[in-house]
Enzyme design. Sequence first.
Site, PDB file in Angstrom:
ATOM      1  N   CYS A 253      40.186  46.824  48.191  1.00  0.00           N
ATOM      2  CA  CYS A 253      40.731  45.966  49.244  1.00  0.00           C
ATOM      3  C   CYS A 253      40.005  46.191  50.569  1.00  0.00           C
ATOM      4  CB  CYS A 253      42.242  46.160  49.355  1.00  0.00           C
ATOM      5  SG  CYS A 253      43.059  44.729  50.116  1.00  0.00           S
ATOM      6  N   HIS A 343      44.167  44.870  43.806  1.00  0.00           N
ATOM      7  CA  HIS A 343      44.827  46.164  43.686  1.00  0.00           C
ATOM      8  C   HIS A 343      45.046  46.594  42.237  1.00  0.00           C
ATOM      9  CE1 HIS A 343      45.779  46.761  47.955  1.00  0.00           C
ATOM     10  NE2 HIS A 343      45.850  45.441  47.986  1.00  0.00           N
ATOM     11  N   GLU A 345      45.774  49.500  41.431  1.00  0.00           N
ATOM     12  CA  GLU A 345      46.865  50.484  41.505  1.00  0.00           C
ATOM     13  C   GLU A 345      48.215  49.811  41.678  1.00  0.00           C
ATOM     14  OE1 GLU A 345      46.569  49.546  45.821  1.00  0.00           O
ATOM     15  OE2 GLU A 345      45.372  49.356  44.010  1.00  0.00           O
TER      16      GLU A 345
END
Length: 368
Positions: A253, A343, A345
């Site tokens: 990001c 993302h 994660e």
Amino acid sequence: MTEAILVLEDGRTFRGNAYGAVGETFGEAVFTTGMTGYQETLTDPSYHRQVVVQTAPQIGNTGVNGEDDESDRIWVAGYVVRDPARRPSNWRSTASLDERLATEGVVGIAGVDTRALTRHLRSRGAMRVGISSVTTDPGELRERVLAQPQMLGADLSAEVTTGSRYTVEAEGEHRYTVAALDLGIKRNVARRLAARGVTTHILPATSNVEDLLAVSPDAVFFSPGPGDPATADHPVALARDVLRREVPLFGICFGSQILGRALGFGTYKLGYGHRGINQPVLDRTTGKVEVTSHNHGFAVDAPLNQVIDTDFGGVEVSHVCLNDNVVEGLRAKDVPAFTVQYHPEAAAGTHDADYLFDRFVELVEKKG
């Protein structure tokens, strides 16, 4: 109920009721399309100085708990919902969303047609906004909105980074060590690495290359975070130092935008950004389309269909958003580095892109 108003910088006004803390707040109005994961959204440092509009109408059904936070506080500047739950219904809930917002002083508004607001932001672009439950005069509030700083040109990573280094140990057998530059990191990054036997040292955004190397890392990670990447000259210089040393490097990001700049590309502000957990991205390496989680208002400006010659060798676009062809990832061909704009994660989901942490570990293995 206490009346509240929301006023955008172009004068569009929405009326509703106070939700969370009573007061007044300002920020950049952005919308997220996720139907779940609101607690993770609220505690994501990348939303610092933004007023988040939940497009989905029903929010708060599962309350809040002490386990799902992605940082140690709520970071959003304000919160906008349509139909908040009257009471939470989940066995993990320890409080209502309204109570949590009020406890942390987050001013919100409920009863707003969030889909109409989202359509307005999609057509006009993200813009400054104010929410107030202490005044009902739109003209008065708009004057204060127009006095607020814009997100373009905002340097915010120093406001969200850790004050000192801390460590998240590997689960089970330790395999590798990663130095992570905290530009607004989420807890799930270190958890996903720990699950792969990686010990992660999280360092402040002001760290230099000697600070990173002091933990003897097998690789370096640049985290997500808020603000305009065009202002982040220190992290860009740091990324170039790491690239010169050919230490494996992964950026997510904001970290992707920093690495993009370090490789010589420009960045630009998107009209209304990508936010939500339902964004389709093509991984050009495998040809697979992933449903992914996003939170970014800026992007890297790089050619989509060619290998670009940079100071660090050839670089190509590895991932592309299928909604609008925005660059969603870069891969260096001659140094061990890659990025993704979204993302992997993601918490509370989706998990289609979790494999990218395996790709990061494989990059370390190849370098070793």
